[in-house]
Design an enzyme around this catalytic site. Structure first.
Site, PDB file in Angstrom:
ATOM      1  N   ARG A 156       0.643  -1.313  -0.003  1.00 18.00           N
ATOM      2  CA  ARG A 156      -0.176  -0.078  -0.031  1.00 18.00           C
ATOM      3  C   ARG A 156       0.995   1.349  -0.010  1.00 18.00           C
ATOM      4  O   ARG A 156       0.591   2.082  -0.824  1.00 18.00           O
ATOM      5  CB  ARG A 156      -0.895   0.119   1.410  1.00 18.00           C
ATOM      6  N   ASP A 176       9.281  -6.419  -5.970  1.00 17.37           N
ATOM      7  CA  ASP A 176       8.545  -7.114  -4.892  1.00 17.37           C
ATOM      8  C   ASP A 176       8.560  -8.470  -5.258  1.00 17.37           C
ATOM      9  O   ASP A 176       8.277  -8.832  -6.189  1.00 17.37           O
ATOM     10  CB  ASP A 176       7.209  -6.524  -4.469  1.00 17.37           C
ATOM     11  N   MET A 207       9.743  -2.003   2.947  1.00 22.55           N
ATOM     12  CA  MET A 207       9.727  -3.534   3.258  1.00 22.55           C
ATOM     13  C   MET A 207       9.545  -3.903   4.715  1.00 22.55           C
ATOM     14  O   MET A 207       9.638  -2.794   5.635  1.00 22.55           O
ATOM     15  CB  MET A 207      11.436  -3.903   3.052  1.00 22.55           C
ATOM     16  N   PRO A 208       9.014  -4.731   5.143  1.00 20.92           N
ATOM     17  CA  PRO A 208       8.670  -5.068   6.578  1.00 20.92           C
ATOM     18  C   PRO A 208       9.972  -5.570   7.428  1.00 20.92           C
ATOM     19  O   PRO A 208      11.008  -5.757   6.795  1.00 20.92           O
ATOM     20  CB  PRO A 208       7.903  -6.442   6.521  1.00 20.92           C
ATOM     21  N   ALA A 235      10.899   2.806   6.348  1.00 18.55           N
ATOM     22  CA  ALA A 235      10.142   1.619   6.838  1.00 18.55           C
ATOM     23  C   ALA A 235      10.636   1.103   8.096  1.00 18.55           C
ATOM     24  O   ALA A 235      10.026   1.244   9.102  1.00 18.55           O
ATOM     25  CB  ALA A 235      10.584   0.604   5.803  1.00 18.55           C
ATOM     26  N   ARG A 236      11.702   0.421   8.289  1.00 14.92           N
ATOM     27  CA  ARG A 236      12.341  -0.130   9.290  1.00 14.92           C
ATOM     28  C   ARG A 236      13.803   0.178   9.449  1.00 14.92           C
ATOM     29  O   ARG A 236      14.282   0.010   8.398  1.00 14.92           O
ATOM     30  CB  ARG A 236      11.702  -1.341   9.710  1.00 14.92           C
ATOM     31  N   ASP A 260      13.668   8.225   7.822  1.00 13.51           N
ATOM     32  CA  ASP A 260      12.551   8.393   8.918  1.00 13.51           C
ATOM     33  C   ASP A 260      12.982   7.409  10.231  1.00 13.51           C
ATOM     34  O   ASP A 260      12.299   7.518  11.122  1.00 13.51           O
ATOM     35  CB  ASP A 260      11.266   8.227   8.228  1.00 13.51           C
ATOM     36  N   GLU A 265      16.892   3.002  17.211  1.00 17.70           N
ATOM     37  CA  GLU A 265      15.955   4.232  17.666  1.00 17.70           C
ATOM     38  C   GLU A 265      15.227   3.956  18.981  1.00 17.70           C
ATOM     39  O   GLU A 265      14.530   4.875  19.418  1.00 17.70           O
ATOM     40  CB  GLU A 265      15.142   4.686  16.424  1.00 17.70           C
ATOM     41  N   HIS A 297      10.817   8.880  13.104  1.00 16.36           N
ATOM     42  CA  HIS A 297       9.914   8.039  12.949  1.00 16.36           C
ATOM     43  C   HIS A 297       8.592   8.779  12.707  1.00 16.36           C
ATOM     44  O   HIS A 297       7.434   8.395  13.070  1.00 16.36           O
ATOM     45  CB  HIS A 297       9.617   6.902  13.905  1.00 16.36           C
TER      46      HIS A 297
END
Length: 331
Positions: A156, A176, A207-208, A235-236, A260, A265, A297
């Site tokens: 999304r 992906d 990505m997760p 993302a992460r 971000d 963190e 974040h």
């Protein structure tokens, strides 16, 4: 029905109060602190837990929750990597998330950061502060419509980011392992990630947080990127090897990076360290650089997203308690 909600922030209060007012059949016990072993007694007599943890809690919390008959832990976030899903499955406790609260919020942030880096706004501002108003090659920029953007992870958020870049005229590539038709409308899929890395002027990651992806952006990844390119990660933090990124910036390989998220963190975000000791030299290095835009974040942080996260977490908890499951169960 009785819920207990932890980690309440000031910005969530309005959305929470509105939800409670419209659900008189649900009693919500509210706490601003996070859930830990020391306050696990607050779970007593509750059916479900709604929370937004920044760090994991102890195993005994899960076991105590089982003893108290807790049916669900509902996180007010998309990410759930800090929770022990296997243990919850063993204890027959469901875990839910809010998978889509405002993809547009994060996509807007990514686009904003890309524009700031590509237009050298940090460098220009530093010059202006020194009363240097000259035009020079160091601040000469490129227009996004002349650049190729590579989107890694086309769910999304990635798809919405692709739409925004496409609207400004950029060519957009996507990678992906699970391509989707919605993304195909705004981007061109490549067969392997190396094709995307080597052909993109801007790479944005969506990505997760999966162990296999830890430090996927490393020295090898960065060496394949185009010279003078831009890396964006909303993302992460664990996806990017920060030290490798700094090496790529120091060598001049990259024009800049927009982060971000940061791999360490958890100790700092979202907390105020103005009057406290701050000893993370790596993060301070990122903050001090003109070629890095670091935000704590906050890509998601809009009024729309906050409302959707609060409501989404509460609704998922209620659904599990009533029916035994939810479309947002992740374990």
């Amino acid at each position: 029905m009785k819920l207990v909600l932890f980690n309440l922030r000031e910005d969530e209060k309005s959305a929470l109060n509105n939800w409670i007012a419209s659900h008189p059949e649900v009693e919500v016990d509210v706490h601003s602190e996070e859930l830990t072993a020391s306050n696990k007694h607050l779970l007593e007599g509750k059916d479900g837990v709604v929370l937004a943890q920044n760090k994991p809690f102890e195993k005994e919390v899960y076991e105590y929750a089982k003893e108290q008959g807790i049916k669900v832990f509902a996180t007010r976030s998309a990410g759930f990597d800090i929770y022990d899903l296997e243990l919850m499955k063993e204890l027959d406790i469901k875990m839910t998330n809010v998978p889509s609260y405002s993809p547009n919020a994060i996509a807007e942030h990514v686009l904003t950061t890309a524009l700031r880096i590509s237009r050298n706004t940090n460098k220009i501002q530093r010059n202006v502060e020194k009363h240097n108003f000259t035009w020079n090659p160091g601040i000469l920029s490129r227009e996004l419509r002349t650049l190729t953007v590579g989107v890694i992870g086309t769910g999304r958020i990635g798809t919405q980011a692709a739409k925004l870049f496409k609207a400004l005229g950029s060519k957009v590539l996507g990678y992906d392992i699970y391509p989707n038709d919605a993304a195909r409308e705004v981007l061109e899929y490549v067969d392997n990630i190396d094709d995307l890395i080597t052909n993109s002027d801007i790479i944005t990651i969506h990505m997760p947080a999966i162990k296999d992806y830890n430090h996927m952006v490393n020295d090898e990844f960065l060496s394949k990127m185009k010279d003078n390119s831009i890396l964006l990660n909303a993302a992460r933090g664990m996806l990017v090897d920060t030290k490798a990124l700094l090496r790529a910036l120091d060598s001049g390989k990259l024009l800049g990076a927009g982060l971000d998220v940061y791999e360490n963190e958890g100790k700092y975000v979202p907390k105020n360290f103005e009057d406290k000791e701050f000893d993370d030299e790596l993060l301070q290095t990122l903050i001090d650089r003109d070629d890095v835009i670091y935000t704590p974040h906050t890509a998601f942080y809009t009024e729309t997203a906050i409302q959707n996260l609060v409501e989404g977490g509460l609704e998922a908890a209620v659904e599990v308690i009533k029916t035994g499951t939810s479309v947002n169960v992740v374990n």
